[in-house]
Design an enzyme around this catalytic site. Structure first.
Site, PDB file in Angstrom:
ATOM      1  N   ARG A  49      33.537  40.767  36.611  1.00  0.00           N
ATOM      2  CA  ARG A  49      34.100  40.268  37.875  1.00  0.00           C
ATOM      3  C   ARG A  49      34.171  41.392  38.908  1.00  0.00           C
ATOM      4  O   ARG A  49      34.103  41.133  40.097  1.00  0.00           O
ATOM      5  CB  ARG A  49      35.520  39.739  37.650  1.00  0.00           C
TER       6      ARG A  49
ATOM      7  N   ARG B  25      52.052  35.750  40.054  1.00  0.00           N
ATOM      8  CA  ARG B  25      51.307  35.932  41.298  1.00  0.00           C
ATOM      9  C   ARG B  25      51.389  34.707  42.207  1.00  0.00           C
ATOM     10  O   ARG B  25      50.393  34.071  42.526  1.00  0.00           O
ATOM     11  CB  ARG B  25      49.858  36.298  40.987  1.00  0.00           C
TER      12      ARG B  25
ATOM     13  N   LYS C 186      34.953  45.167  46.049  1.00  0.00           N
ATOM     14  CA  LYS C 186      35.231  43.750  45.740  1.00  0.00           C
ATOM     15  C   LYS C 186      36.365  43.245  46.628  1.00  0.00           C
ATOM     16  O   LYS C 186      36.254  42.180  47.239  1.00  0.00           O
ATOM     17  CB  LYS C 186      35.616  43.619  44.283  1.00  0.00           C
ATOM     18  N   ASN C 187      37.454  44.016  46.722  1.00  0.00           N
ATOM     19  CA  ASN C 187      38.650  43.523  47.406  1.00  0.00           C
ATOM     20  C   ASN C 187      38.573  43.621  48.923  1.00  0.00           C
ATOM     21  O   ASN C 187      39.518  43.220  49.605  1.00  0.00           O
ATOM     22  CB  ASN C 187      39.896  44.234  46.861  1.00  0.00           C
TER      23      ASN C 187
ATOM     24  N   CYS D 280      47.932  34.405  36.235  1.00  0.00           N
ATOM     25  CA  CYS D 280      46.828  35.078  35.539  1.00  0.00           C
ATOM     26  C   CYS D 280      47.476  36.029  34.541  1.00  0.00           C
ATOM     27  O   CYS D 280      48.696  36.144  34.463  1.00  0.00           O
ATOM     28  CB  CYS D 280      45.923  35.801  36.531  1.00  0.00           C
TER      29      CYS D 280
ATOM     30  N   ASP E 269      45.861  49.079  40.641  1.00  0.00           N
ATOM     31  CA  ASP E 269      44.546  48.778  40.051  1.00  0.00           C
ATOM     32  C   ASP E 269      43.960  49.979  39.317  1.00  0.00           C
ATOM     33  O   ASP E 269      42.907  49.865  38.698  1.00  0.00           O
ATOM     34  CB  ASP E 269      43.560  48.318  41.136  1.00  0.00           C
TER      35      ASP E 269
END
Ligand code: EPZ
Length: 417
Positions: A397, A122, A22-23, A117, A305
């Site tokens: 997500r 952030r 994803k990243n 978030c 993460d």
């Protein structure tokens, strides 16, 4: 809203393929804004964040065409609306990654400020500071970043802290700038390297990606290219944790041990046997893990993460673990949910003290952010009885087909509409 129902107790075993990262996919899709020729991507993960990014890019005038298995073709020849509206940006902070490419390609951008978030404020001050150093005129008003630049100029930029998307935004802005840009204190994450490799395939001149000092020599224009998204190292670590905590034995394919050394080291410390091949990792877990302490830091140290996932496996490990979160100021939201399942966790500032208990007991819990929801899934796999996880849109997500992948490893998981 969907929920995930898990019947705990199954020992995970078997083989499952990982998806593209994803990243890495999110910044790399934004790189297609930098050239007026088609870009072909493969190994693109089917995730909500990726479809949000594609919607965001398409409304700018980019054509998005599916191109075969997990493939995509993006053509930004028709790019005529360099705007990222609030209603899309508020659902995905990574939208900020369009700012650098739009400024470089169009000389202007109007991008909604990403809100905070669950895991922290952030801010994006480093992104803005770096672009201003390259000559961009930037004002923030009515919740939007308004940026203009006739042509960005190369600059020497030192970010105040290591920022992954900050490094990526500045690198994409620099590839078409006039002159040389040096980003010092750059993020070293593998996803930064994957983005750099894609930009180099498009004709960019970049040296040092993967180190904390990246040099970019600006060019007049870039050309179309093809790129395969690197494997998702966080998805990989998440499934390894799920197998480890259930005393399982799994083989993960379409992935690489290259980028998860710090995670594999901790799983070995916890008592797992881990073997790595070129594009696969095998893990054999003991009946019960030993507690392992972790301290999150920028790559190549232990990734933030993976913090929530390791908190979950420590809940039933033998001994006590100290978990220190140094990247985000509020990334322990999963702790109170794990305590509802019977965990023994004490939070003090950015430290969590986790004392392993004999077992967890199923309950209804609530996901609060992407990796917190992964930790609740892991806990549900070993809790006695049923665990119902609410608000799993967070999970969707970042984890492609999670219930199918877990079920293929023997887990008792189902999605409740
Ligand atoms: C990226 O977020 C990842 N997201 C995050 O993954 C990951 O947790 C994070 O890097 C750290 O590894 C993507 O790549 C899309 P940062 P990013 O800028 O770039 C502060 C997931 O679960 N900071 O490296 O937003 C910031 O507040 C997500 O997949 C500033 O103060 O993170 C944080 O404390 C969650 N000002 C620290 O730096 C800035 O301008 C690191 O943030 C930028 C960052």
């Amino acid at each position: 809203m969907d929920k995930l129902l898990i019947e705990g107790g199954a020992r995970l075993s078997g083989e499952v393929a990982m998806s593209g990262a994803k990243n890495a996919a999110l910044p790399i899709l934004c790189a297609s804004l930098l050239c007026a020729e088609p870009m072909r991507f493969s190994n693109v993960p089917q995730l909500n964040d990726v479809s949000t990014m594609l919607r965001l890019i398409a409304q700018m005038g980019v054509t998005v065409t599916p191109g075969g298995e997990d493939g995509l073709i993006l053509d930004s020849q028709g790019l005529d609306n360099p705007t990222a509206p609030y209603d899309l940006v508020k659902t995905m902070r990574a939208s900020i990654l369009v700012l650098g490419p739009l400024l470089a390609r169009c000389g202007e951008a109007k991008v909604s400020l990403p809100g905070g978030c669950a895991i922290g404020a952030r801010p994006v001050d480093q992104h803005i500071k770096g672009l201003q150093a390259m000559g961009a005129q930037i004002r923030v008003e009515n919740g939007y970043i308004h940026a203009t630049a006739a042509r960005l100029k190369g600059a020497r930029i030192v970010t105040d802290m290591v920022t992954v998307t900050g490094t990526e935004n500045l690198m994409m802005a620099a590839v078409l700038a006039d002159g040389e840009t040096v980003i010092e204190n750059a993020a070293r994450e593998p996803e930064v390297v994957d983005l750099a490799n894609c930009l180099i395939a498009m004709g960019a001149r970049i040296k040092g990606a993967g180190s904390d000092n990246i040099m970019i020599q600006g060019v007049e224009r870039l050309h179309g290219a093809s790129h395969s998204i690197m494997p998702d190292r966080i998805e990989t670590g998440t499934y390894l944790c799920a197998a480890a905590v259930t005393g399982g034995q799994v083989r993960l394919t379409n992935t690489s041990a290259l980028y998860v050394d710090s995670v594999l080291q901790k799983l070995r410390e916890a008592g797992c046997q881990v073997s790595a091949e070129r594009d696969a990792i095998e893990l054999v877990a003991p009946a019960r893990l030993k507690a392992v302490s972790i301290r999150t830091s920028p790559y190549p140290a232990f990734p933030t993460d993976m913090q929530a996932q390791f908190m979950a496996i420590n809940c039933v490990a033998e001994g006590t673990a100290v978990i220190r979160e140094t990247i985000f100021e509020n990334r322990f939201m999963h702790a109170v949910e794990l305590i509802r399942l019977g965990a023994d966790i004490k939070i003090e500032a950015n430290n969590a003290l986790v004392t392993g208990v004999a077992h967890l007991d199923g309950a209804t819990v609530m996901a609060t952010d992407l990796r917190a929801s992964a930790s609740l899934v892991i806990a549900g796999l070993i809790a006695q009885g049923e665990t119902l996880i609410e608000r799993i849109y967070h999970l969707d997500r970042g984890y492609e087909r999670i219930e199918q992948k877990l079920t293929s490893l023997g887990a008792k998981v189902s999605r409740v509409r």
